[in-house]
Design a protein around this motif. Structure first.
Motif, PDB file in Angstrom:
ATOM      1  N   SER A 195       0.817  -1.216   0.000  1.00 26.65           N
ATOM      2  CA  SER A 195       0.000   0.000   0.000  1.00 26.65           C
ATOM      3  C   SER A 195       0.847   1.260   0.000  1.00 26.65           C
ATOM      4  O   SER A 195       0.353   2.331  -0.378  1.00 26.65           O
ATOM      5  N   LEU A 212      -4.691  -1.446  -1.287  1.00 24.59           N
ATOM      6  CA  LEU A 212      -5.585  -0.799  -0.333  1.00 24.59           C
ATOM      7  C   LEU A 212      -6.987  -1.389  -0.406  1.00 24.59           C
ATOM      8  O   LEU A 212      -7.667  -1.537   0.621  1.00 24.59           O
ATOM      9  N   VAL A 229      -3.828   4.956   6.687  1.00 24.12           N
ATOM     10  CA  VAL A 229      -4.803   5.598   5.800  1.00 24.12           C
ATOM     11  C   VAL A 229      -4.680   7.109   5.864  1.00 24.12           C
ATOM     12  O   VAL A 229      -4.679   7.803   4.825  1.00 24.12           O
ATOM     13  N   HIS A 262      -7.071   7.452  -3.865  1.00 27.50           N
ATOM     14  CA  HIS A 262      -7.949   8.079  -2.882  1.00 27.50           C
ATOM     15  C   HIS A 262      -9.230   7.271  -2.710  1.00 27.50           C
ATOM     16  O   HIS A 262      -9.759   7.158  -1.595  1.00 27.50           O
ATOM     17  N   LEU A 304      -8.420   4.364  -0.522  1.00 30.44           N
ATOM     18  CA  LEU A 304      -8.233   4.838   0.855  1.00 30.44           C
ATOM     19  C   LEU A 304      -9.571   5.140   1.512  1.00 30.44           C
ATOM     20  O   LEU A 304      -9.775   4.842   2.705  1.00 30.44           O
ATOM     21  N   CYS A 364     -11.072   1.951   2.625  1.00 30.30           N
ATOM     22  CA  CYS A 364     -10.427   1.479   3.859  1.00 30.30           C
ATOM     23  C   CYS A 364     -10.965   2.224   5.076  1.00 30.30           C
ATOM     24  O   CYS A 364     -11.239   1.620   6.120  1.00 30.30           O
TER      25      CYS A 364
END
Length: 2031
Positions: free
Chosen positions: A931, A944, A969, A984, A987, A990
């Motif tokens: 990641s 991710l 993150v 993004h 993320l 996540c």
């Protein structure tokens, strides 16, 4: 004022943090500073400005990340704008110096980027204050741009955009330089740079007029070049730029903030459209290259360019607006059609058609109002007619080269598809358009069916289908027209193909309609198709067309459903059997003969037959039994056997047959997939070999695989974002515009689909791989294991031998086949569980993880997860994970690393998640490392995403890793480059997973949890700061989750304005940008959650924020929200949106807001909002209204307002009918919610009273607006909206019909709206009204007439005429009015009419029973009476039909079965009121009557009118007719009441019960029911079950009333039989009577056959439900009794039920024989005494006095006593009457039963006497019961039981001596009544209780009464003694009078004692004196003797008389002095 500490950065705390924590801390401070600065005091800002600048400058040179530098720039700009702006130039110079420094180190680049961002923000906020520095700054930026990397170019373009926005016209000197720089960046290789350049040019074109004047062509060419190779976001922004330039060029005054000059005159629409057309044809290439491509029939223009041009055209028209489009529609359509006509054939032509269709749908279908859409439909129709006419002229001139047809077909396809969509959207509002002869729309469309090109013919057929769906009344005429033309022109190939396709499309449209088509139409279609198939071989020229259309018609017929197909199934099976060989041997023989044409026709016919079979299996699953499958087996076997022979046929006949081979295989695969695999088990080998050959076929290897066709469907939904936004959700623009070439001519059978959108099926060669992979997954588990292993190994070996494109194609097919196999783990668990099959399958899937295709990698990862689930072995899971680890160690390419990383996240998806902490830690270590690989955004994105999957699968196990995950993150969010939005997005996923993992724990108060919450909020803020819509959408979803888990930590003041800004920003071009669609979906979903909890606050914050916004481009949504709030904005958004999920969320949000808890304060606003929405209608048609009748007086202002719609509809314009219908539904929801909230909403007087006290609003105060809304909706041209309006009108009538008008007593508030209701109903009864609208209008009419609002005969007659017109339609029948809809629909309308008349008749009967009409002619009943003979026959016919529906029959046909299944629901909704009305009519007319007319006269058109019994009815006697009607009503009622379902309406149960009550009011019916004991017993059994299962008090009351009527009927029957026996036998002895009645000689009652037993069951259930303590078991446990355990806790309705049950008990002995009465007497007495005991229990504590007042005295028990009792008093009175009736019944006097009766009565008396020993017993109540018991039972009760008699006397004696004077008084009153009864009853009690009575009175002289209660007891004792005197013999009466007189004289007082005596004593004195004065003249001799012989008595009497006279004088004196003369003297003498 904001404190200084909150503005400044805590440097000390910041210095103690680590680097990642410091970045988070600074970002949080910057976010807070940005919010606080605007609200801070200016002096405070200036005071701390220097320190803040220093701190911000430190952040500037501290390598801030992308989100932080954006906040930093805004904070610096705000600081200088709100504070001292002078030092701002120093900061600008500092930023310029930072930019000049050539430092590309990791620490220097962020500083330069931050400096660039700060420059943009400074110039945007400070504007012209920095204009002096603009030139140098611009030069510096442009110089840096030349050497900048992608991030630098992106930031510089964004900064230039902000500078231009801030400076406006002040930046004119640099416009040219900015344009030159943006030109280069607009074609940059980085998509983020292109987006930034497009935004910069968008801002530049506001002020730089040269862009849309002199540079317009160059700018357009630049945009075309920018489209090449662009992604979705860049394409949309460039399209927006190009569209804005074109709009500004065409209309400069409406675009931009300053005046512009058109200069060169390039504003003509033709030139603008020429530019777009040129870009579409040439793109960014030169003219010669594009022209050469067009001549070759190819195209070098990329699909991205054409998509971009299409989007730019949509932007251009959207910016110009709907009004402009409406005015210039013809000029706009002309170049579009010219563009389409320039392309020939091939994929480019098909793509062009889709592009133009998208433009039309996005502009004409979205921007125009309904009226303008009608005009657009006319324009499209004219275009169709023009091109068809041109083609006809060309054909007439002999031009047969096909060029004219090819060029015109694309134009016709685009126009017809859009025309069909418009008509479908308009719905019934398009009816005037279709019937307009000047337009000739249908003629034009039908004429295209003769076009030589298949694509044009199929488009016309689809347009006809849209017409049938939108305007259902046109379906049958179009069917007849196409069928007639097809029959007439059956020798023309084009006519057969065109009209056949149109006919099939019309038949297939029925599945989308609710009204259906007549049944004979389906038979006609089958006849026509059968004729075409049989005649196909007669003419070779049209054989192919006839064969194709024949099976197309059969396929469309199968979509009608099992009810229709069932009757035609034998013929269909015969056709299928004929088209295939009878055996495999015949098929082998036919392969040796025939030519290419024969095989072409044969393959076409068999492919069509296979498709028809598939339609049967899909749409008629109920018909596909084992027998039907057996009939299909032979054709299926032959079809499969032909599959391996197809290559030989293709080899023999070449390309002339090659096109039909893939089609045949496709049809065969689709059919086999729909069949159960075991059906064709013997053909598994052939099928699997063919499937493997297709997956590995040589002809498929060189063709690129179309992955988007089937791979995304095999991926998991959560993994689709990895493939890009195009695969995440449906509705993506690229899919609509430029997917694989699909059109209707690829598969004409797609006309039979049930979708509303035009289908675009793929070619058979493209669709074949998907069908093969799906069938492979179905069949693979059913073959033997050896063959399975062999196939998998063959796949592995084949892939090893292939390379390059061939390898990718085969790998895609094999992976898709395995994924399809693994979709069902249950079926493939055994086939892949063995290691021999497991290893090659895993090898194939692991190999696909390295593929270059992202879709293939996702599918392989999903397949690997499914394989792990199927194997179910932990070792296999671990080994697979280890293989992925090993590959990650050795792999270097991004594809392999990303695929293996995703596999690690998906492995545990279907095995219950990750259960091993060690394995989780290992996976996380690898994923964390991947990641953070910033060198490969793809690997970072996929890693991710895999991390988010591990979060979901680990659940609570992951909480230990939550902290490091949050840090990772957040660190990546604060440092990731904005040029990679996919990172993004992952993320954000996540973060979403982390929040879900922690869940409610986020509410914790610890420091660790507070830090996690802060990290969540910071991360959400960082995602919101990005410019990418998908990332912002994920941020909104995370905030929504946070609000769900910890709402107190989410600030609505910042969240709600953010959501509103999203909706305002994304409101334009809603159909263009899918990423904004996701953002709107997220915003609306979050709003939906917020308004469920805090609707008022959300509404307030939204309006406040919008009013504060300073926007340059105010959209209509801005204006709407400012004027009518958030609800109005959501309504406008709902009107614009087309995505189903988003529309559903908007509707749910609006529902919560409209019915939220603050309805009282915002009720008027919401109703006005709905009214404005309805007023915003631009209908293309109108419904006529009879204004004369609506306002007969001509002066009703309110009704005039209803008729005249305002020209200014308020804040809304041209709302669509679906939005207006939803507004009406919201009004209905508001009414329903108000009914639950506050009674004042439906009480005008109470509402006005409460309104004066507070500001709360009430619904009744807005009744005028409610009626207005309902009126506007009910008179709308659209049928669906009219239905909604009628429903709302019905709700208004139901809820407000009883609301009184306070100003006019005796009137209701709805009376003033009578004309409006009538005018709203009238259009629904027109000749063209559809049946469902008329049916609902009939319901409203009946409710309106039954409501009692209409009082004037004229008003009643007006509404009655509407119902009379509907009844005339029923009389006329469907033949007279034309059959446009299904017979079941006609039945629905007829039943609705009959139901309405039945309800009106019931209301009229009820009203006539309550009111007396002096004339008897103008009432409602008088109006119904005129139609009653006809109605009665129709009602009886409907009831007979309904009874036939419920009874199983063997002699019904398929048509009858179909109709029965379709009409069952209609009968179920209508039969109950009809049954009740029929019973009332029979009660009034009598059962046995002469019926001259036939029984079936004018019966409704009902499907179950089998025609049986019409002749038999005429031969029946009146007695038989009456019996048949009686049993019809009884049968229907009993059948329904036997097992009413929980969903059955209570009104139906009530109707059945009251119908039976009406029957029992007729003596003839009572006799019929009473003489059949089994029938009565069965009926009581049904009533008992209903009593147990229903809690409604009204239903239970009706049940008991019906029970009483049944018992009364039986009582009459038994009495009549006894009387007949006496008359016939001449016997007067009592011994002959007891043999009648239940029980006979034995007294036994058989359960289930005994009426008495059934009645006892019902009464017992009522008594035990209301008084559970009557049951010994329930009385032992008080918790079972509940609050209803005492009669004092019962409501009035419960007491009424108990009283009704007791009355029934009193009648039961009379219907029994003496022996039977002895059997039930113990039960009855036990219940009666139990109720008596409960009544005698004092309610409350021992201090509460007994409730004597509820107990009536025995002398008041008669029915005509005139006393009214309620509650427990009613129960007490009924109980005493019942007890009296039971004890005095005739069996007690019978010789056979007398002794047993007395024994039972004595036992009951003992029980009653024992009850007095209990605690808290009301002795007065028990004495009352005892008195009634003794008087009713007679003298023999106690004569043989001295001990019992003694106890009875002792009870009375104790009561006379009771301490409570009330008890004593009641005892004396009862004794007085007992002494006055029969002498044989009273004599024993006079002798025994008389002395005690005398002793009591003698003691009164010594102890006179001191209170009113004691006085009353003495007076009751005197009255009892007086009765005793009268009861004595005449000769002994003087002696008793001689005893009475001294007692009375002893109560007298002398003059002195009287004045000082207490009030009770004086009252006793006066009463005694009055009695003496009354009794003395009656016994003068005794009186004189007593006075003369007793001087003391005489003296006392004289003193008392004297004292009374003095007292009278004393009391009279004050009263005379107190009188005064009145102030006004009335004159009485007028002479």
């Amino acid at each position: 004022m904001t404190s200084v500490q909150s503005l400044l950065l805590d440097e000390e705390a910041c210095s103690q943090l680590s680097e990642p924590q410091r970045a988070e801390f600074i970002f949080e401070w910057l976010s807070r500073l940005k919010k606080l600065l605007p609200s801070s005091d200016r002096a405070t800002v200036k005071q701390n400005q220097h320190r803040l600048v220093d701190q911000l400058s430190c952040v500037l040179v501290g390598s801030p990340g992308p989100p932080a530098r954006g906040l930093l720039a805004d904070c610096l700009a705000l600081l200088f704008r709100l504070g001292d702006s002078v030092p701002s130039s120093l900061l600008v110079e500092k930023c310029n110096d930072l930019i000049r420094v050539r430092d590309d180190s990791p620490s220097g680049l962020p500083n330069r980027l931050a400096a660039v961002a700060c420059l943009g923000a400074m110039f945007e906020h400070l504007g012209r204050m920095l204009s002096g520095l603009f030139k140098d700054t611009l030069a510096n930026l442009l110089k840096a741009l030349k050497h900048a990397e992608s991030q630098g170019r992106y930031e510089i373009m964004m900064s230039l955009e902000r500078m231009l926005r801030g400076l406006g016209a002040g930046a004119a000197s640099g416009h040219r330089d900015v344009y030159k720089a943006a030109r280069t960046c607009l074609t940059d290789r980085s998509m983020a740079v292109r987006c930034a350049a497009a935004k910069c040019l968008l801002e530049l074109q506001r002020e730089a007029a040269f862009l849309w004047t002199s540079e317009l062509e160059n700018a357009a060419t630049l945009c075309f070049r920018a489209f090449e190779g662009s992604d979705h976001d860049a394409r949309v922004l460039v399209a927006k730029l190009l569209g804005s330039l074109l709009a500004s060029a065409l209309d400069p005054g409406d675009h931009g903030s300053s005046p512009r000059h058109s200069g060169r005159g390039r504003g003509a629409l033709e030139e603008v459209m020429d530019l777009l057309s040129l870009g579409f044809v040439r793109g960014g290439a030169g003219f010669l290259r594009a022209s050469g491509d067009m001549l070759k029939g190819t195209s070098s223009v990329s699909k991205e360019v054409r998509i971009g041009v299409t989007q730019a055209c949509v932007v251009f028209v959207s910016l110009m607006g709907g009004a402009w489009l409406e005015a210039n529609l013809a000029s706009f359509l002309s170049p579009l059609m010219a563009l389409v006509s320039n392309f020939g054939t091939g994929d480019a032509a098909a793509a062009t058609c889709r592009c133009v269709s998208f433009i039309l749908r996005s502009t004409v279908g979205s921007l125009l109002g309904e009226k303008a859409q009608g005009n657009a439909a006319r324009q499209l129709c004219a275009t169709v007619a023009q091109h068809k006419h041109t083609f006809d002229l060309s054909a007439a001139d002999g031009n047969t080269d096909g060029k004219a047809g090819t060029s015109s077909q694309h134009v016709l396809v685009c126009c017809l598809l859009e025309l069909g969509a418009l008509i479908q959207d308009l719905g019934s509002m398009a009816a005037p358009l279709l019937t307009d002869s000047s337009t000739g729309l249908l003629d034009s469309v039908i004429s295209v069916l003769l076009h030589p090109m298949p694509r044009a013919r199929l488009a016309a057929a689809w347009c006809l289908r849209c017409v049938a769906v939108g305007v259902p009344s046109q379906c049958c005429p179009l069917l007849d027209r196409c069928a007639e033309r097809l029959t007439t022109l059956r020798s023309c190939p084009e006519a057969v193909a065109g009209y056949g396709a149109g006919l099939a499309a019309l038949v297939a449209a029925v599945q989308c309609r609710t009204l259906g088509i007549p049944c004979d139409k389906s038979k006609a279609v089958l006849d026509l198709s059968e004729d075409l198939l049989r005649s196909a071989s007669q003419n070779a020229r049209i054989a192919l067309q006839r064969m194709h259309i024949g099976w197309l018609l059969i396929s469309s017929l199968c979509t009608l459903g099992p009810a229709v197909v069932d009757q035609h199934l034998p013929r269909l099976l015969l056709l299928w059997r004929c088209v295939f060989p009878a055996s495999l041997r015949e098929q082998e023989m036919e392969l040796r003969r025939g030519d290419y044409f024969t095989w072409k026709v044969t393959l076409e016919g068999r492919a069509g037959a296979l498709c028809a079979m598939k339609k049967l299996l899909i749409h008629c699953k109920d018909l596909v039994t084992d027998d039907i499958i057996g009939h299909l087996l032979t054709p299926v076997t032959c079809a499969v056997a032909l599959l391996p022979k197809l290559p030989a046929l293709v080899g023999s006949y070449g390309s002339r047959v090659a096109a039909w081979a893939p089609l045949y295989r496709l049809r065969a695969y689709e059919l086999l997939a729909a069949l159960p695999p075991h059906v064709y088990r013997e053909s598994f080998g052939l099928v699997m070999n063919q499937l493997v050959s297709d997956l590995l076929a040589p002809e498929n290897l060189n063709r690129p695989c179309s992955e988007p066709d089937f791979l995304p469907s095999l991926c998991h939904h959560d993994d689709l974002p990895l493939l890009g936004p195009a695969y995440h959700e449906s509705g993506y623009v690229e899919d609509q515009v430029y997917s694989v070439a699909g059109s209707l001519d690829n598969d004409p059978f797609a006309l039979c689909v049930g979708s509303d959108e035009a289908p675009a099926p793929l070619p058979s060669t493209a669709a074949l791989p998907a069908a093969a992979t799906y069938l492979f997954g179905l069949l693979f588990p059913h073959i033997i294991s050896a063959q399975r292993v062999k196939i998998l190994e063959q796949f592995v070996q084949t892939l090893k031998q292939l390379k390059s494109q061939r390898h990718q194609t085969v790998q895609t097919h094999v992976c898709a086949a395995l994924c399809s196999l693994l979709m069902d783990p249950n079926t493939c668990r055994g086939c892949l569980g063995l290691e021999e099959a497991r290893l090659p399958a895993a090898s194939l899937l692991l190999g696909a993880l390295d593929a270059n295709s992202a879709a293939l990698r996702c599918a392989a990862a999903e397949g690997l997860a499914r394989l792990v689930q199927v194997v179910g072995d932990t070792g296999f899971t671990v080994s697979t994970a280890l293989l992925c680890f090993e590959r990650l160690k050795s792999a270097r390419d991004a594809a392999s690393r990303s695929g293996c990383a995703l596999a690690l996240g998906t492995l545990h998806r279907y095995v219950g998640g990750v259960s091993s902490p060690q394995h989780l830690s290992t996976c996380l270590g690898v994923i964390f490392t991947l990641s953070q690989d910033t060198t490969s955004p793809e690997v970072q994105t996929w890693s991710l995403h895999s991390l988010s999957l591990l979060m979901e699968q680990s659940c609570s196990l992951y909480r230990a890793h939550a902290g490091p995950s949050f840090n990772l993150v957040l660190r990546l969010l604060l440092s990731a480059s904005p040029t990679h939005p996919e990172v993004h997005r992952s993320l954000g996923r996540c973060l979403h997973g982390l929040i879900a993992c922690l869940g409610p724990d986020l509410q914790g108060e610890g420091s660790d949890m507070a830090a996690l919450r802060s990290s969540c909020l910071v991360a959400c803020g960082a995602m919101q700061a990005t410019p990418h819509c998908l990332v912002q959408a994920r941020a909104v979803s995370c905030l929504q989750q946070l609000h769900m888990f910890c709402p107190q930590h989410v600030h609505l003041a910042s969240l709600v304005p953010t959501l509103c800004e999203i909706l305002l920003e994304c409101s334009m071009l809603t159909n263009l940008r899918s990423s904004q669609l996701f953002l709107r979906q997220a915003a609306v979903a979050c709003l939906r959650q917020l308004v469920q909890r805090e609707a008022p606050e959300v509404r307030r914050l939204a309006v406040m924020r919008v009013k504060e916004l300073q926007r340059r481009d105010n959209t209509q949504l801005d204006i709407t929200m400012k004027e009518v709030g958030l609800e109005g904005a959501l309504f406008s958004l709902l009107d614009q949106e087309s995505e189903a999920g988003l529309r559903r969320d908007i509707r749910e949000t609006l529902v919560h807001m409209m019915v939220s808890g603050d309805a009282g304060s915002a009720l008027g606003h919401r109703l006005k909002l709905c009214k404005d929405i309805l007023a915003a209608s631009t209908a293309c048609g109108s419904v006529g209204r009879e204004d004369d009748e609506a306002d007969p007086g001509g002066g009703d202002d309110d009704s005039l307002a209803f008729r005249a719609r305002s020209d200014s509809p308020g804040p809304f314009t041209a709302m669509r009918w679906s939005t207006r219908r939803f507004a009406v539904e919201c009004v209905c929801r508001i009414i329903a919610q108000c009914q639950k909230d506050e009674p004042a909403h439906f009480d005008l007087a109470l509402a006005q009273e409460k309104r004066q006290c507070d500001s709360t609003d009430f619904l009744v105060l807005h009744l005028g607006e409610l009626v207005r809304v309902a009126f506007m909706a009910a008179t709308d041209p659209h049928e669906r909206l009219r239905l909604a309006g009628l429903r709302s009108l019905l709700a208004i009538i139901v809820h407000f019909k009883n609301v009184a008008e306070p100003e006019f007593p005796g009137h209701v508030i709805l009376e003033q709206y009578q004309a409006n209701v009538g005018a709203a109903l009238r259009p629904a009864f027109g000749a063209d009204a559809p049946p469902d609208v008329t049916a609902k209008a009939c319901e409203v009419c009946s409710t309106w007439l039954s409501s009692g609002v209409l009082s004037e005969p004229r008003d009643i007659r007006r509404v009655h005429q509407l119902l009379a017109s509907s009844l005339a339609k029923v009389r006329a029948g469907s033949e007279a009015r034309g059959q446009l809809y299904n017979e079941a629909t006609v039945t629905m309308e007829n039943l609705a009419v009959l139901k309405a008349w039945a309800q009106v008749y019931i209301a009229a009967i009820w009203k006539s029973g309550r009111e007396v009409d002096p004339d008897g002619t103008d009432g409602l009943l008088a109006l119904v009476q005129s139609d009653l003979p006809e109605l009665s026959r129709l009602w009886l016919a409907a009831l007979r039909d309904y009874s036939a529906l419920m009874l199983p029959r063997d002699d019904v046909t398929g048509l009858e079965t179909e109709m029965a299944s379709q009409t069952a629901s209609y009968y179920s909704a209508s039969w109950a009121p009809i049954l009740h009305a029929t019973a009332l009519w029979l009660r009034s007319a009598g059962f046995v009557m002469c019926d001259d007319a036939p029984a079936n006269l004018s019966r409704p058109v009902t499907p179950t009118s089998m025609g049986h019994g019409s002749s038999a009815d005429a031969l029946q006697s009146p007695e038989d007719v009456g019996a048949e009607r009686l049993h019809l009503i009884l049968g229907l009622s009993v059948h329904f009441l036997c097992s009413p379902h929980s969903e059955d309406r209570m009104e139906n149960i009530t109707s059945c019960l009251r119908a039976l009550q009406a029957l029992l009011d007729v003596s003839w019916a009572r006799g019929k029911i009473a003489c059949d004991q089994l029938l009565s017993a069965e009926l009581l059994g049904v009533l008992h079950r209903l009593m147990v299962t229903r809690e409604s008090a009204s239903v239970q009351a009706d049940l008991l009333d019906l029970l009483a009527r049944i018992v009364t009927a039986t009582q009459e029957h038994v009495r009549e039989k006894r009387h007949s026996a006496e008359v016939d036998d001449g016997a007067s002895e009592k011994e002959t009577l007891p043999e009648f009645g239940e029980g006979r000689d034995t007294g036994g009652l058989v359960p289930g056959r005994s009426l008495v037993f059934g009645a006892l069951e019902i009464c017992l259930s009522v008594l035990l439900r209301k008084l559970p303590v009557l049951s010994p078991k329930m009385a032992a446990s008080e918790h079972l009794c509940g609050p209803g355990g005492s009669v004092w806790n019962l409501s009035d309705s419960d007491c009424l039920l108990v009283s009704s049950a007791l009355r029934v008990l009193s009648q039961l002995p009379s219907v029994c024989s003496p022996e039977g009465s002895i059997s039930i007497l113990p039960t009855i007495l036990y219940l009666l005494l139990g109720v008596l005991r409960e009544l005698a229990i004092q309610p409350g504590t021992q201090h509460v006095k007994p409730q004597v007042t509820v107990w009536p005295l025995p002398d008041t028990l008669e029915a005509d006593s005139g006393l009214n009792f309620t509650g427990p008093g009613l129960v007490a009175r009924t109980l005493l009457l019942t007890l009296k009736t039971v004890l005095a019944s005739s069996p007690s006097r019978q010789e056979k039963s007398g002794d047993a009766w007395k024994s039972i009565a004595r036992s009951a008396l003992c029980t009653l006497l024992d009850a007095q020993n209990a605690d808290r017993m009301d002795e007065a109540a028990l004495l009352t019961g005892l008195t009634v018991f003794l008087s009713a039972a007679g003298p023999d009760l106690c004569a043989g039981a001295p001990a019992l008699h003694a106890v009875t006397l002792r009870r009375f004696g104790d009561a006379m001596d009771h301490k409570d004077p009330d008890v004593a008084g009641r005892c004396f009153r009862l004794l007085a009544w007992l002494f006055g009864t029969r002498p044989d009853v009273s004599a024993p009690y006079i002798r025994s209780l008389g002395p005690a009575l005398l002793r009591f009175l003698q003691n009164v002289e010594r102890r006179r009464p001191q209170c009113p209660e004691e006085l009353q007891a003495v007076l009751e004792a005197i009255a009892a003694l007086e009765v005793l005197v009268l009861a004595a013999d005449v000769d002994r009466r003087p002696q008793l009078v001689g005893v009475l007189f001294p007692l009375l004289i002893s109560f007298l007082l002398d003059e002195n004692a009287l004045s000082s005596a207490p009030a009770p004593s004086r009252s006793l004195h006066q009463a005694a004196l009055k009695d003496l004065m009354r009794l003395g003249p009656q016994h003068p001799a005794v009186f004189r003797s007593l006075v003369s012989t007793s001087p003391p008595l005489k003296a006392r009497l004289e003193a008392a008389l004297k004292g009374s006279q003095e007292s009278a004088k004393t009391s009279a004196a004050p009263s005379s002095t107190s009188k005064s003369s009145p102030s006004i003297t009335l004159k009485t003498n007028f002479l």
